[in-house]
Scaffold this motif. Sequence first.
Motif, PDB file in Angstrom:
ATOM      1  N   LYS A 115      27.142 -27.046  46.887  1.00 51.36           N
ATOM      2  CA  LYS A 115      28.366 -26.365  47.301  1.00 51.36           C
ATOM      3  C   LYS A 115      28.910 -25.589  46.097  1.00 51.36           C
ATOM      4  N   SER A 116      29.380 -24.351  46.305  1.00 48.65           N
ATOM      5  CA  SER A 116      29.976 -23.610  45.173  1.00 48.65           C
ATOM      6  C   SER A 116      31.221 -24.355  44.711  1.00 48.65           C
ATOM      7  N   ILE A 117      31.476 -24.311  43.412  1.00 50.60           N
ATOM      8  CA  ILE A 117      32.679 -24.976  42.890  1.00 50.60           C
ATOM      9  C   ILE A 117      33.901 -24.186  43.373  1.00 50.60           C
ATOM     10  N   ASP A 118      34.739 -24.849  44.154  1.00 52.33           N
ATOM     11  CA  ASP A 118      35.874 -24.154  44.764  1.00 52.33           C
ATOM     12  C   ASP A 118      37.193 -24.615  44.119  1.00 52.33           C
ATOM     13  N   ILE A 119      37.133 -24.816  42.786  1.00 52.46           N
ATOM     14  CA  ILE A 119      38.341 -25.205  42.049  1.00 52.46           C
ATOM     15  C   ILE A 119      38.674 -24.088  41.069  1.00 52.46           C
ATOM     16  N   GLU A 120      39.876 -23.634  41.147  1.00 47.67           N
ATOM     17  CA  GLU A 120      40.322 -22.501  40.319  1.00 47.67           C
ATOM     18  C   GLU A 120      40.162 -22.832  38.825  1.00 47.67           C
ATOM     19  N   GLY A 121      39.652 -21.893  38.061  1.00 49.51           N
ATOM     20  CA  GLY A 121      39.587 -22.036  36.602  1.00 49.51           C
ATOM     21  C   GLY A 121      38.357 -22.747  36.087  1.00 49.51           C
ATOM     22  N   ALA A 122      37.417 -23.117  36.970  1.00 55.48           N
ATOM     23  CA  ALA A 122      36.259 -23.911  36.532  1.00 55.48           C
ATOM     24  C   ALA A 122      35.467 -23.198  35.435  1.00 55.48           C
ATOM     25  N   ASP A 123      35.462 -21.863  35.471  1.00 58.18           N
ATOM     26  CA  ASP A 123      34.693 -21.113  34.468  1.00 58.18           C
ATOM     27  C   ASP A 123      35.444 -21.010  33.130  1.00 58.18           C
ATOM     28  N   ARG A 124      36.677 -21.510  33.101  1.00 53.44           N
ATOM     29  CA  ARG A 124      37.505 -21.387  31.902  1.00 53.44           C
ATOM     30  C   ARG A 124      37.300 -22.565  30.938  1.00 53.44           C
ATOM     31  N   PHE A 125      36.771 -23.669  31.445  1.00 52.41           N
ATOM     32  CA  PHE A 125      36.698 -24.902  30.655  1.00 52.41           C
ATOM     33  C   PHE A 125      35.816 -24.701  29.419  1.00 52.41           C
ATOM     34  N   GLY A 126      36.351 -25.091  28.255  1.00 54.18           N
ATOM     35  CA  GLY A 126      35.621 -24.880  27.006  1.00 54.18           C
ATOM     36  C   GLY A 126      34.728 -26.043  26.614  1.00 54.18           C
ATOM     37  N   GLY A 127      34.843 -27.170  27.309  1.00 56.20           N
ATOM     38  CA  GLY A 127      34.019 -28.338  26.976  1.00 56.20           C
ATOM     39  C   GLY A 127      32.677 -28.303  27.700  1.00 56.20           C
ATOM     40  N   GLU A 128      32.044 -29.482  27.763  1.00 61.74           N
ATOM     41  CA  GLU A 128      30.733 -29.561  28.427  1.00 61.74           C
ATOM     42  C   GLU A 128      30.931 -29.675  29.940  1.00 61.74           C
ATOM     43  N   ILE A 129      30.073 -28.991  30.701  1.00 60.93           N
ATOM     44  CA  ILE A 129      30.133 -29.071  32.170  1.00 60.93           C
ATOM     45  C   ILE A 129      28.778 -29.548  32.686  1.00 60.93           C
ATOM     46  N   TYR A 130      28.819 -30.525  33.571  1.00 59.92           N
ATOM     47  CA  TYR A 130      27.577 -31.030  34.172  1.00 59.92           C
ATOM     48  C   TYR A 130      27.717 -31.063  35.692  1.00 59.92           C
ATOM     49  N   ILE A 171      41.659 -25.738  36.545  1.00 58.18           N
ATOM     50  CA  ILE A 171      40.941 -26.247  35.373  1.00 58.18           C
ATOM     51  C   ILE A 171      41.310 -25.310  34.222  1.00 58.18           C
ATOM     52  N   THR A 172      41.607 -25.893  33.081  1.00 56.96           N
ATOM     53  CA  THR A 172      42.044 -25.092  31.941  1.00 56.96           C
ATOM     54  C   THR A 172      40.947 -25.075  30.874  1.00 56.96           C
ATOM     55  N   ASN A 173      41.217 -24.410  29.791  1.00 57.12           N
ATOM     56  CA  ASN A 173      40.291 -24.363  28.675  1.00 57.12           C
ATOM     57  C   ASN A 173      39.987 -25.768  28.142  1.00 57.12           C
ATOM     58  N   LYS A 174      41.023 -26.639  28.207  1.00 58.64           N
ATOM     59  CA  LYS A 174      40.878 -27.968  27.591  1.00 58.64           C
ATOM     60  C   LYS A 174      40.710 -29.111  28.577  1.00 58.64           C
ATOM     61  N   GLY A 175      40.970 -28.858  29.845  1.00 57.87           N
ATOM     62  CA  GLY A 175      40.880 -29.982  30.764  1.00 57.87           C
ATOM     63  C   GLY A 175      41.260 -29.633  32.190  1.00 57.87           C
ATOM     64  N   ILE A 176      41.946 -30.576  32.829  1.00 52.42           N
ATOM     65  CA  ILE A 176      42.256 -30.422  34.252  1.00 52.42           C
ATOM     66  C   ILE A 176      43.757 -30.591  34.441  1.00 52.42           C
ATOM     67  N   GLN A 177      44.334 -29.666  35.211  1.00 56.86           N
ATOM     68  CA  GLN A 177      45.772 -29.735  35.477  1.00 56.86           C
ATOM     69  C   GLN A 177      45.977 -30.077  36.944  1.00 56.86           C
TER      70      GLN A 177
END
Length: 581
Positions: free
Chosen positions: A155-170, A363-369
Amino acid sequence: MATDNEPNDRSDVDVDVVVVGAGFAGLYMLHRLRGLGFSTVVLEAADGVGGTWYWNRYPGARCDIMSVDYSYSFDPELEREWRWSEKYATQPEILAYANHVADRYDLRRDIRFATRVERATWDAGDRRWRVITSAGAEIACRFYVMATGCLSLPKSIDIEGADRFGGEIYYTHHWPHGGVDFTGKRVAVIGSGSSGIQSIPIIAKQAAQMTVFQRTPNFSRPALNGPTPQAKLDAFKADRDAYRQAARLSPIGVPAPVTMVGALQVSEQQRRAVYEAAWNSGDLLPTTFADMPTSAEANETFCEFLREKIRSIVKDPATAEALCPRGYYYGTKRPCLDTGYFETFNLPHVRLVDLRRTPITTITNKGIQTTAGSMEFDAIVFATGFDAMTGAIVAVDINGRDGLSLKQKWAEGPKTYLGLTTVGFPNCFLITGPGSPSVLSNMMVSIEQHVDWVSDTLDYMRRAGLETIEPTGTAEAGWVQHVNDGADITLFPQASSWYMGANVPGKPRVFLPYIGGVDRYRKACDEVVEQGYLGFRFEGTGGARCNDGVIRRVQPDVTIVMEVIESLRLPPIESMSATTA
Ligand code: FAD
Ligand code: NAP
């Protein structure tokens, strides 16, 4: 044993059959077609075989149908030489099995790895499919088989800002082959389906802090993994043919007791005994009561039993309550088996965020709001599921007779005859397609049945001088009606599940699999053939023929299932008479 495979850049070819996908369906399809002398090419996006078990390498990934059952049955020699180490084998072991099968039957020479199919077009003049790959190759074939999997397109990630996160994504469905070390990290997991429930306890063991973002709580019971139960092994060894036949003629593709007793027909004490046995069975699909899928009142008794179990495990009452599934009935979203899932929430470094109360805003640069505030993480794991059953099929631009686009034809929901074929797309077959039992069964049994049906049909056509096969509109409409009728008498359509397409924004809300059971379904497929391919139109040098009609409902043959159950010495639920309530 080879595990990595180079892309195969052979030039354009013309073959009898193109198969898309080298999971368990594609591998067996290739084996059968080769045996019948059809020239075949398998096109696979991954650089190895195994499909589901190639991609989903997240920690804790394992099957939840017992491995003895979740394995091929087509060759007794293969069964004899392969030993499963556990009741529920891990992903690496299942992948090793897929590789063993590919090697044993020398399948790789006809598989083009790292090759994604992008387009398939029916050429009516030539009576051939023209298949275009990501490598730009065009392959012509008489028959086109989609073995692309029910749970293969994430499923496509349907959460706003997912591409903004600066950490690791799995992503659980696309886990790094080398694994991930979460030691000392602050980890977020989004999703509490089977993938989340399997991986969370293991990731929590490594992480310094672990936060689970849960939108819908799930029903889960302990897997109680370990050695395969001796009774099962004994029944298998005593008469493997009878055992396998019982699986094929059972509702779910695993020999299991069949009950006619309703949950409200017995005393509360008896009901609890059945539920305790289910809890302690370590079995995904234990027999409970006949009316579980159809009666809200009956089903709710099991739901409440399972909620009590959660409350008894999770120490913090607020967390326990948030983990208790509500608003849908047991089984109407795919249930889970776990190893220490609920216990994980008793660990001091693990917390639960209930997204129904505090949804994610971004999702923010540093985490999840969330609406409650911001949290910082080093890594986010998405366990957010799949565009199930139709996603991987319509992801390919498939155009049939008169330029008909499959994606457009299915815009309001898939329409198939037997989940195997669809009007307007001659010589195109779907393995475990929508409208077949597939995800409501032990998939191995369903895969083998579909592959055998397609192989036998191609063999029949060749012998009869027939070049094209296509279902009739009458047959398709009748089957779609039958599939919907089956679902409508159950509680399933009420749930916002992936069975209903409800997890993917914009996807039509339609019940996707066939709920009548693999036993009834197999009978329907066999009866279609016995009645001269009822509901199919053929054309070719052997003439044109069409036996139009609608397949009627068929009853399963439970005798052989009951024989195996007796040999397994499982508790006979039928003996629990309603009059003793
Ligand atoms: P897949 O294994 O999904 O293989 C399809 C293949 O097609 C993939 O390799 C994919 O890369 C390829 N493909 C797709 N589109 C294209 C394209 N356009 N071009 C080229 N290649 C393409 N079922 C059970 O019965 N029991 C279980 O315990 C169980 N556990 C599961 C655990 C997980 C994590 C998941 C996700 C599913 C599980 N399933 C289980 C369902 C599982 O998908 C099936 O059992 C089975 O593995 C499906 O085999 P398949 O060959 O039909 O499809
Ligand atoms: P899933 O069951 O669809 O679970 C996805 C989870 O992500 C759900 O909890 C979902 O919540 C959540 N989610 C999705 N989008 C979200 C969003 N935007 N915000 C917050 N949460 C979101 O997917 P899965 O766990 O990968 O499992 C899919 C299927 O694969 C299973 O049902 C099973 O058939 C098979 N599988 C089997 C095993 C096994 O044990 N053998 C393991 C893994 C998978 P909602 O419920 O609210 O949508």
